[in-house]
Design a protein around this motif. Structure first.
Motif, PDB file in Angstrom:
ATOM      1  N   GLN A  86       2.385  -9.476   1.534  1.00 27.54           N
ATOM      2  CA  GLN A  86       1.181  -8.923   0.903  1.00 27.54           C
ATOM      3  C   GLN A  86       1.513  -8.052  -0.308  1.00 27.54           C
ATOM      4  O   GLN A  86       0.619  -7.641  -1.053  1.00 27.54           O
ATOM      5  CB  GLN A  86       0.370  -8.164   1.947  1.00 27.54           C
ATOM      6  CG  GLN A  86      -0.161  -9.127   3.012  1.00 27.54           C
ATOM      7  CD  GLN A  86      -0.580  -8.446   4.286  1.00 27.54           C
ATOM      8  OE1 GLN A  86      -0.696  -7.237   4.346  1.00 27.54           O
ATOM      9  NE2 GLN A  86      -0.827  -9.226   5.326  1.00 27.54           N
ATOM     10  N   GLY A  87       2.790  -7.785  -0.504  1.00 26.35           N
ATOM     11  CA  GLY A  87       3.196  -6.999  -1.659  1.00 26.35           C
ATOM     12  C   GLY A  87       3.380  -7.815  -2.927  1.00 26.35           C
ATOM     13  O   GLY A  87       3.573  -7.259  -4.004  1.00 26.35           O
ATOM     14  N   GLU A 132       2.243  -9.340  -5.958  1.00 25.58           N
ATOM     15  CA  GLU A 132       1.027  -9.183  -6.767  1.00 25.58           C
ATOM     16  C   GLU A 132       0.997 -10.174  -7.934  1.00 25.58           C
ATOM     17  O   GLU A 132       0.009 -10.260  -8.637  1.00 25.58           O
ATOM     18  CB  GLU A 132       0.940  -7.752  -7.323  1.00 25.58           C
ATOM     19  CG  GLU A 132       0.833  -6.666  -6.267  1.00 25.58           C
ATOM     20  CD  GLU A 132      -0.606  -6.183  -6.054  1.00 25.58           C
ATOM     21  OE1 GLU A 132      -1.498  -6.570  -6.817  1.00 25.58           O
ATOM     22  OE2 GLU A 132      -0.820  -5.414  -5.092  1.00 25.58           O
ATOM     23  N   GLY A 156       0.204   0.557  -3.334  1.00 22.05           N
ATOM     24  CA  GLY A 156      -1.069  -0.073  -2.988  1.00 22.05           C
ATOM     25  C   GLY A 156      -0.926  -0.877  -1.699  1.00 22.05           C
ATOM     26  O   GLY A 156      -1.487  -0.532  -0.665  1.00 22.05           O
ATOM     27  N   PHE A 157      -0.161  -1.938  -1.732  1.00 21.54           N
ATOM     28  CA  PHE A 157      -0.147  -2.832  -0.568  1.00 21.54           C
ATOM     29  C   PHE A 157       0.467  -2.164   0.673  1.00 21.54           C
ATOM     30  O   PHE A 157       0.071  -2.462   1.799  1.00 21.54           O
ATOM     31  CB  PHE A 157       0.609  -4.127  -0.910  1.00 21.54           C
ATOM     32  CG  PHE A 157       2.076  -4.136  -0.537  1.00 21.54           C
ATOM     33  CD1 PHE A 157       3.023  -3.576  -1.367  1.00 21.54           C
ATOM     34  CD2 PHE A 157       2.500  -4.694   0.655  1.00 21.54           C
ATOM     35  CE1 PHE A 157       4.363  -3.581  -1.032  1.00 21.54           C
ATOM     36  CE2 PHE A 157       3.850  -4.717   1.012  1.00 21.54           C
ATOM     37  CZ  PHE A 157       4.782  -4.148   0.160  1.00 21.54           C
ATOM     38  N   TYR A 158       1.420  -1.270   0.475  1.00 20.80           N
ATOM     39  CA  TYR A 158       2.114  -0.756   1.662  1.00 20.80           C
ATOM     40  C   TYR A 158       1.217   0.167   2.475  1.00 20.80           C
ATOM     41  O   TYR A 158       1.330   0.247   3.695  1.00 20.80           O
ATOM     42  CB  TYR A 158       3.425  -0.062   1.277  1.00 20.80           C
ATOM     43  CG  TYR A 158       4.457  -0.171   2.380  1.00 20.80           C
ATOM     44  CD1 TYR A 158       5.086  -1.382   2.629  1.00 20.80           C
ATOM     45  CD2 TYR A 158       4.763   0.917   3.186  1.00 20.80           C
ATOM     46  CE1 TYR A 158       6.011  -1.506   3.659  1.00 20.80           C
ATOM     47  CE2 TYR A 158       5.686   0.800   4.218  1.00 20.80           C
ATOM     48  CZ  TYR A 158       6.305  -0.409   4.450  1.00 20.80           C
ATOM     49  OH  TYR A 158       7.205  -0.540   5.476  1.00 20.80           O
ATOM     50  N   GLU A 159       0.308   0.855   1.809  1.00 17.89           N
ATOM     51  CA  GLU A 159      -0.676   1.660   2.554  1.00 17.89           C
ATOM     52  C   GLU A 159      -1.498   0.738   3.470  1.00 17.89           C
ATOM     53  O   GLU A 159      -1.793   1.078   4.611  1.00 17.89           O
ATOM     54  CB  GLU A 159      -1.604   2.375   1.579  1.00 17.89           C
ATOM     55  CG  GLU A 159      -2.670   3.219   2.249  1.00 17.89           C
ATOM     56  CD  GLU A 159      -3.632   3.828   1.244  1.00 17.89           C
ATOM     57  OE1 GLU A 159      -3.887   3.180   0.201  1.00 17.89           O
ATOM     58  OE2 GLU A 159      -4.123   4.939   1.490  1.00 17.89           O
ATOM     59  N   LEU A 160      -1.840  -0.420   2.936  1.00 21.65           N
ATOM     60  CA  LEU A 160      -2.686  -1.332   3.704  1.00 21.65           C
ATOM     61  C   LEU A 160      -1.947  -1.861   4.934  1.00 21.65           C
ATOM     62  O   LEU A 160      -2.479  -1.832   6.056  1.00 21.65           O
ATOM     63  CB  LEU A 160      -3.150  -2.486   2.817  1.00 21.65           C
ATOM     64  CG  LEU A 160      -3.953  -2.075   1.571  1.00 21.65           C
ATOM     65  CD1 LEU A 160      -4.346  -3.314   0.775  1.00 21.65           C
ATOM     66  CD2 LEU A 160      -5.171  -1.265   1.943  1.00 21.65           C
ATOM     67  N   THR A 191      -8.469  -2.187   5.641  1.00 18.77           N
ATOM     68  CA  THR A 191      -7.077  -2.404   5.231  1.00 18.77           C
ATOM     69  C   THR A 191      -6.664  -3.873   5.299  1.00 18.77           C
ATOM     70  O   THR A 191      -5.800  -4.303   4.533  1.00 18.77           O
ATOM     71  CB  THR A 191      -6.120  -1.559   6.088  1.00 18.77           C
ATOM     72  OG1 THR A 191      -6.307  -1.899   7.467  1.00 18.77           O
ATOM     73  CG2 THR A 191      -6.378  -0.072   5.889  1.00 18.77           C
ATOM     74  N   GLY A 192      -7.256  -4.642   6.197  1.00 21.66           N
ATOM     75  CA  GLY A 192      -6.930  -6.059   6.262  1.00 21.66           C
ATOM     76  C   GLY A 192      -7.647  -6.852   5.175  1.00 21.66           C
ATOM     77  O   GLY A 192      -7.034  -7.643   4.449  1.00 21.66           O
ATOM     78  N   GLN A 246      -6.507  -6.907   1.498  1.00 22.39           N
ATOM     79  CA  GLN A 246      -5.387  -7.760   1.119  1.00 22.39           C
ATOM     80  C   GLN A 246      -5.854  -9.145   0.667  1.00 22.39           C
ATOM     81  O   GLN A 246      -5.055  -9.940   0.156  1.00 22.39           O
ATOM     82  CB  GLN A 246      -4.400  -7.847   2.287  1.00 22.39           C
ATOM     83  CG  GLN A 246      -3.766  -6.480   2.565  1.00 22.39           C
ATOM     84  CD  GLN A 246      -3.132  -6.369   3.921  1.00 22.39           C
ATOM     85  OE1 GLN A 246      -2.933  -7.363   4.596  1.00 22.39           O
ATOM     86  NE2 GLN A 246      -2.800  -5.155   4.324  1.00 22.39           N
ATOM     87  N   THR A 262      -3.749  -4.208  -6.533  1.00 27.79           N
ATOM     88  CA  THR A 262      -4.100  -3.287  -5.460  1.00 27.79           C
ATOM     89  C   THR A 262      -4.139  -1.839  -5.915  1.00 27.79           C
ATOM     90  O   THR A 262      -5.000  -1.065  -5.482  1.00 27.79           O
ATOM     91  CB  THR A 262      -3.104  -3.447  -4.292  1.00 27.79           C
ATOM     92  OG1 THR A 262      -2.925  -4.839  -4.030  1.00 27.79           O
ATOM     93  CG2 THR A 262      -3.610  -2.776  -3.043  1.00 27.79           C
ATOM     94  N   VAL A 263      -3.212  -1.443  -6.782  1.00 29.96           N
ATOM     95  CA  VAL A 263      -3.198  -0.054  -7.247  1.00 29.96           C
ATOM     96  C   VAL A 263      -4.489   0.272  -7.987  1.00 29.96           C
ATOM     97  O   VAL A 263      -5.120   1.308  -7.745  1.00 29.96           O
ATOM     98  CB  VAL A 263      -1.962   0.208  -8.142  1.00 29.96           C
ATOM     99  CG1 VAL A 263      -2.090   1.523  -8.893  1.00 29.96           C
ATOM    100  CG2 VAL A 263      -0.690   0.199  -7.301  1.00 29.96           C
ATOM    101  N   ARG A 306      -7.655   0.189  -5.471  1.00 24.19           N
ATOM    102  CA  ARG A 306      -7.709   1.390  -4.639  1.00 24.19           C
ATOM    103  C   ARG A 306      -8.155   2.592  -5.471  1.00 24.19           C
ATOM    104  O   ARG A 306      -8.988   3.400  -5.042  1.00 24.19           O
ATOM    105  CB  ARG A 306      -6.324   1.638  -4.046  1.00 24.19           C
ATOM    106  CG  ARG A 306      -6.199   2.882  -3.208  1.00 24.19           C
ATOM    107  CD  ARG A 306      -4.759   2.963  -2.689  1.00 24.19           C
ATOM    108  NE  ARG A 306      -4.503   4.152  -1.903  1.00 24.19           N
ATOM    109  CZ  ARG A 306      -4.082   5.310  -2.426  1.00 24.19           C
ATOM    110  NH1 ARG A 306      -3.932   5.443  -3.717  1.00 24.19           N
ATOM    111  NH2 ARG A 306      -3.844   6.332  -1.610  1.00 24.19           N
ATOM    112  N   LEU A 312     -10.372   2.029   5.110  1.00 25.72           N
ATOM    113  CA  LEU A 312      -9.348   2.738   4.329  1.00 25.72           C
ATOM    114  C   LEU A 312      -9.393   4.203   4.770  1.00 25.72           C
ATOM    115  O   LEU A 312     -10.416   4.881   4.602  1.00 25.72           O
ATOM    116  CB  LEU A 312      -9.702   2.605   2.843  1.00 25.72           C
ATOM    117  CG  LEU A 312      -8.615   2.809   1.804  1.00 25.72           C
ATOM    118  CD1 LEU A 312      -7.503   1.760   1.936  1.00 25.72           C
ATOM    119  CD2 LEU A 312      -9.216   2.740   0.394  1.00 25.72           C
TER     120      LEU A 312
END
Lengths: 213, 213, 213, 213, 213, 213, 213, 213
Positions: C32-33, C35, E198-202, H28-29, H32, H39-40, H43, H75
Motif C-alpha cells: 500500500q506504500g 504511490e 501517509g500510507f504507514y499510518e493507515l 484507514t482501510g 488505501q 496519500t500525504v 490526508r 482515521l
C-alpha cells in the motif's frame, strides 16, 4: 565474424557509407503491445526511419519473430519499401542468436548498426547488447521502437547505455546521415522532414507562400 | 586548434572569465519544431540564457542553419542583444564541422563552452560531442534548447552524458557565474532572476513591500 | 560465500539454468506504500514475474519484513504458488544483512540473481547493491517493484546502475529465459503472455478466430 | 437565412445526406499555435476528417483568416483534396460574421454543421456558437482542432456545451456517417480507418494474413 | 581538511554513526521557486528528513543564503527542531566555497554527507559535487530538495551522478539508518513513518484496530 | 444597481465597447499559491490579459485582499500599466460583498464583466457567481487565474458553469474584442499576440524575413 | 416498445431487480483501438463489470460488430461467463438501430440500462443516447469502455451528459447494486472487490492476518 | 424531515451558521483505495477540512462503513478532533439510506450540507445526490475525497453536477466560511492556511521576517 580491424571508430558519428539499418519485429501483432507511445506516432516514426535508409542507400536487414503466428506479418509498408530484402523469420528471441541474421548483418559489410524494433526491451535491447559486445558500434532508435510500459523502456535504456549502445531518434539519424545541406539529397531530405515531422511541412509551406509573393 | 595545455580543469565548475556561450540555430522556423516544451517558456529560457552572457561579459558565438530558407532567421531579439556578433550561417548540420564556427569558438580563447540550440538532439548534441571529443569542457543547457519529442531528448541527454558533456539549465549557469552575492553584478543578477524565473519577482516584491513599511 | 570462480560471466544475459528469483517484502501492508504505480497493474506484474519462475523452474527465495506486524503477511497468492518455499521473516532492513537470506540464496547455487520487492528504493536496492558488491550478477525488476514516490524510484535506479545492477522488467525476464520459441515451454509461455500482458490475449484470440475460419 | 422549418431534428445524430463540413483556418501559420496536441497527430486527424467528407460526399466549406499574411496559406493537402471549393479568405475573426461564409454554408442546403478549425477557442467556438444560436445543429470536432493551452480548450468546450453545440471526434463523425457496414462505402471506410487510426491497420493486416493461410 | 585516511569506505551504505545531515537554503523565499513538486509534499519531505537526523542523532549543519533579503529566513520549523545549531548565512552561492560551512562540516567528524536543499540544481548540486571531489561520500536527497523546472532537475541529477554523488530519498535515508527493526529506536521510527508517509499510518491503525479485537 | 434594462444580451459575445475587466487579487503573495500552472506562464497570461484592456480601452477595476499583509502588494507591473486606477483593498473575501468594488464596477457602466484573479476557486468564482446572480454577463479567464490544486480548479469551473458564468482564456478575450483584422488596432493586436503567445512571434518573423527577400 | 408507464423513476439509483447490463463490441480487434487506458486495467474492469451482472443476476445482452472480420471475436472470457447468452452480431454501427438488439433489451423487461463498450465514443455513446431518447434510464460505465484518444472520450462524455445519460464506473455500479452489506451476497461482493480493485485484497488479507492472531 | 420552508436559499454561498459538515467513511482501510491522489496530500486535505468545522463551529456528522472489518476504523485523528461526536457505523452503502445518519443530519438543523468521503464515487456521490433530491443544498469537497481511478471520479463529478450538487475544495469551503478578514477568527484562519496550504506558511514567514527588521 567480428567487425574488421580497419574499422577504427575515431568519429562518434555514423555516416551514410558506413552504417546499416536493422528493423526487428515490426509486426502487426507485436506493435499492439506498445502501451507507452500512441500508434499513429509510432507508425509515423517507423516509416520515417525506414525512409532514411532509402534516402541514403543504407543496407537494410529485416527480421520477424514467427510471423505466421499471432505476432503477425511484418508491417506491409515495410515490405513494399524494401521488396528486394528477404525477411528473416526466426524462432530465436534474440535476433543476434540467429546465424541467418548475423550473416545478413555481416553481408552489409558495415560495423555501424542502427537498430529499431518492437518491443524495445527485448527485440532491440537483446541484439543491440550482443552486437555491442562483439565490437559493433550500435545506435538504438527509441522513437521507432516501443515498450510494454514505461519502466520496461527505462530499464532497457539503462541496460543498453551500460553496454555501450548509443540511444537516438529517427530525426537524429536522418540529420546524422545528411551532414550537409548542400548535398544532392538535400531537397529530398527536406521533403522527408516535411512529410514526417509535422512542423517542417508548416514552416516550409509558410515559407514557400510568402517567398512567392 | 585544441584547447591549450595550460587549461587544466581542476574545478568542475565554469567561471565567468573562462567560459563562452554558443547559441546554435535558435531560428524562428526551427523553434516551431520543439514539441516537448511550451513556446512561452522556451523563449523565456533562451532569452534568460542570452542575458547571462550579457551580465557576465561572456564571449558569444551565434550560428544559424540556412537562415534564408524555411528554417527562418535568428530570433530577432538575439540579434538585438548582440549587435556586434556576426551570425555564422552554415550548410553543415554539425556546427563543429564548419571551420568558421570553430574559428569563432577558438577566437573566444575559452575552453569551457556553454551550448544551447534547437533541436537539442542534433544542433546541440552533435557539436557538444565533437567539442568534448577535442578536449573542451562542455555544458549543454537543456531548458534553453528543445526537442522533437521526449524520446529524442532523452536519447540526446544519454548520448551527451556518455561523451562527457555536462547537462545544465540557464538558472544553474547564471548561479555558476555569479558565485558570490557580494559581487558588483549581484543587484543586476537579482533583477535578472526576477524578470525570468517568475517566482523571484514575487518574493522580491513581497519583500520590498513589507520591508518598506 | 561469494559466487564461485567458475562463474565467468561472458554473456550479458541470464539463462533459466543459471538464475534465481528473489522476492522481497511483497507484503499486504507494504504494497500500500507504492504511490507511483496503480495497484492492479503492480499486482499483475508481481504475479507475472512469479509465474516466470514456475515456468522455468527457477529457484525462488521469499522473504518478509516482520510479517506479523502492520507490514502484513506475504501476498497470499505467492504462498500458494510456492508452498514448498519457507518464507524468511526478518527484522533486518537489508535482506542481505540476514544470514538466513544469504544462505538461502547460496543454497540455490546460482550467481545470477533476479530481484523484485516493495519498496524499490529500500527492499530491492539495498540487497541488490550488496549482492552486486559481492560479485553476483543482479537484475532488478522495476515493474514488479514499487516506490513511495517518483524521485525515490529515480534515485534508486541511479544508485543501482552505479553499483552495476542491471534494470529490467518482468516481460524482459520472461523473454530472456525463453530464448527460443521452439522450446517445449513455448506454448505455456505464450499463454502466460496472454494472461498477463493484456495485448497478447487480444492478438492471440484474434489469430485463433481468423485462422480457424 | 436560418435553417428551414422542414428541418425537424428528431434524431440526435447527423446523416451523410443532411450534414456539411466546415474547415476553418487550418493554416500553416496558425497550426503552429496549437500547444496541446502534437503536430503529427493533429495533422493526421485534420486530414482524416477531410477524408470523411470525401467518402460521404459532404458539402465542404473552406475558409482562412488573412492567408496572405503570417497566418499562412491553407494546409496545401486540403486544397488538393477539394480543388473545386473556393477558399473564403476573411478579415473577420468569427467566420459567421462574414456574409460570404454564411452564404456558402446556406448554399450547402444543410442545417447540420460539422466544424473544425484552428484555434478551437476562437475559430471553432465563435462560429459554432453563432450557428447554434441561429438554429443550426452543430458538432465541433475536438481532435481535428487545437488550442493555445489546456485551459483555453477546456473553456471553449464548456462554452460550446452551454450554447448547445455537440462535441465530437473525427472517428465519431466517420462512424456516424457510416451507420451500416453493409453500405457500398464500407470497404473504403475500413481502408480509411486503417490509414488514419493506426490500430485498425494492425488488426486488419493481422486478420488478412491469418485468414489467408 | 579532507576526509581522514581511516575512513575507508568499504560499505556502499551510510550508518547512523558515520553520517551527517546538511540542510542548505530551505528558506521561505527560495522554497517558492520549486515548480516541479507541490509545496505540501515538499515541506512534508523536508521535515521528514530533518526528523531522521533527530531520531538517529546525526550531526546537522544548517546554512542559508542571505536570509535577511528576499530569499527569506530558514523554514522556522527547522530552527525549532535544531535550536542548538547555529545557522550559517552566506553570500557565496556554493556553500562549499564558504570556509565557515566547510569547518562546520569538518567539525561533525563525519565523511558521509547527506545533503538536501533548495534549489537542487544549485544549492545541492554545487556543494555535493565539491564535497565528492574532495573525497567525501555524498548522498543527495531528491525529494527533500526541489527545482525550478524538470529539465533543471534532470540535469542536476545527471551532473551529480557523473561526479560520484549518490541520489536518494528521505525514506531511503531513514531505512538506511534504521537497519534493524529490533533496535531501540524502532517504535519511534515506525511512528515517524506513520506521520510522514501517509500510507504507514493507515496500515498501522488498521493493524492496531484488528489486532485489538 | 443591477445592469440596466437596456442591456439586452442578444449576442453571446462581448464587445470592446460594452465590457470591463476586473482583476482580483493578483498579489505577489497569493500568486505563490498557484500550484497547477507554472509561474512564468501565469505571469505572461495575466499581463497579456491586462494588455487587452489597454488595447481596447476597456474600463479596469483593480482590487486586492489586505495588500499590506502577507498576501502582498498588487503585481507591480499592473500598477504601472494602470496608474490612474485606484486599487481597492478589501477585508471581504468575496469582492462583490464590498460596496466600493461594486460601485467601481457600476461606475464602468458596463454589464459585461471579464474577471480574472488569484485564486480561481475563491477570488474569481465568488464574485463571478454573485455578479451573474445579479444579472451581469460574466466571463472568467481561466489561464490568467490559478488554483491551489487541480480539483479546486475543476470544482470552481463546474460551479461557475452552473451559475451561468462563461469560461474563457486571455487569447479568446483578445480575439473577441478584435473581431475584425481591418480595424485600426489590428497591427498592435498582432504585435501583442507576437509578444505573448510565443508562436505568433515565430510565424510573424519568419513571414517578414521571407517576404522581404 | 418504450419503457412501460409503470416504471416511474423516482429514485436516481438503479437496483439489482430493475437493471440490465449491455456489453457492446468488447471484441479482440476493437479493444486494440483503446489508446487512453492500458490494456491490463481495461480488461480487468470489463471482467469486473461482467462479474457484477453474475453476482446480482442482472439480465445481460451481448453484441458484436462483424465479429468474423478484423474486429475480432468477443473477448472469450465473456463467452465463458455467459454461455446462455446469444451474442448478437451486427452490421449496424449503432446497436440501437438493430431490431434484434432492441428486442433483446426489451426482453430483459428492464428500463434501467447499464452500458459499456468499445469504443466509448461510438459503440457506447450512440446506443446510450438513443435509449435515453426513448425514455430508458441509462448509465455508461466509463472505465469498462475505452477511446481512440482523450478528446474523443471527453466529447463522448459531454454528448452523453447532454442527452441525459449518467456516467459511472464498474465499482460504482457494484456498490449501487449491493446497497447493504448485510445482504446474502455481501461476502461474494467482498471477494469480488478483493479480486478486482487491487487495494481491497490488501486490506482484507492484512485484516485477516491480524485478526487471526 | 426535509429542509424547513424557512430555509430559502437566495444566496449561492454557505455561511458558518447555516452549514454542517458530513465526513463519510474516512477509514484507514478504504483510504488505501484512493488511487488518483497521493496519500500525504489527501490526508492533509481531510484534516484541513475537519479543522474548518472546528474553526467555525460547524455541526459535524461522522459515519463509517462496517468499521470493525477490513474497511478499518475512522482515521484516528478525526476521533481526536471530535470526541463528542458519536460515529455512526453502517451496513448500508448509501449513508442517506440509514435513518440514524439522516437523523443526525436533521439534528444539526442545517440544510446546507458539506460532504466529503472515501470513495468519492460511492460514499460521497450517493448521499450527496439523495440529499439534493430531498431539497438540501449540498457541496461535495473533491480534494478531501478520493477515487479508485480518474474515470470513476469524473463520472461521479458529472453525476453530482446533474443532480444539482455543487463541487468545491477545502480551501474554498474555508474561504466561504471566513467571508471577512476582520472577523475574530481571522488570525486562526491565517494560521490554518499556513499549516495546510504549504504556500501560506512561506509567504507569512517571509512577511513576518521582513516586517520585523
Amino acid at each position: 565474424m567480428a567487425p574488421t580491424d580497419t574499422d577504427d571508430k575515431s568519429s562518434p558519428f555514423f555516416d551514410e557509407d558506413d552504417a546499416a539499418l536493422l528493423l526487428i519485429d515490426h509486426q502487426t501483432g507485436l506493435l499492439q503491445g506498445v502501451e507507452n507511445q500512441d500508434t499513429v506516432s509510432l507508425r509515423n516514426n517507423v516509416l520515417a526511419l525506414a525512409e532514411v535508409a532509402k534516402l541514403y542507400d543504407l543496407p537494410v536487414v529485416l527480421t520477424t519473430s514467427r510471423a505466421e503466428g499471432p505476432n503477425g506479418p511484418l508491417l506491409p509498408k515495410l515490405n513494399e519499401m524494401f521488396p528486394e530484402v528477404e525477411v528473416i523469420d526466426r524462432s530465436l528471441v534474440n535476433a543476434w542468436d540467429d546465424p541467418a541474421f548475423v550473416e545478413a548483418v555481416e553481408a552489409t559489410g558495415r560495423s555501424n548498426l542502427i537498430m529499431a524494433g518492437i518491443l524495445t526491451e527485448v527485440c532491440v535491447a537483446f541484439p543491440a547488447i550482443s552486437a555491442a559486445q562483439e565490437g559493433y558500434n550500435v545506435q538504438a532508435v527509441l522513437d521507432a521502437s516501443g515498450s510494454l510500459n514505461d519502466r520496461a523502456e527505462q530499464a532497457a535504456m539503462s541496460r543498453m547505455e551500460q553496454a555501450g549502445v548509443d540511444l537516438t531518434s529517427w530525426f537524429t539519424v536522418s540529420s546524422e546521415m545528411l551532414k550537409d545541406w548542400t548535398k544532392e539529397v538535400a531537397p529530398e531530405q527536406a521533403a522527408h522532414f516535411s512529410e514526417r515531422t509535422g512542423f517542417y511541412e508548416l514552416v516550409l509551406e509558410s515559407f514557400n507562400a510568402s517567398s512567392a509573393e
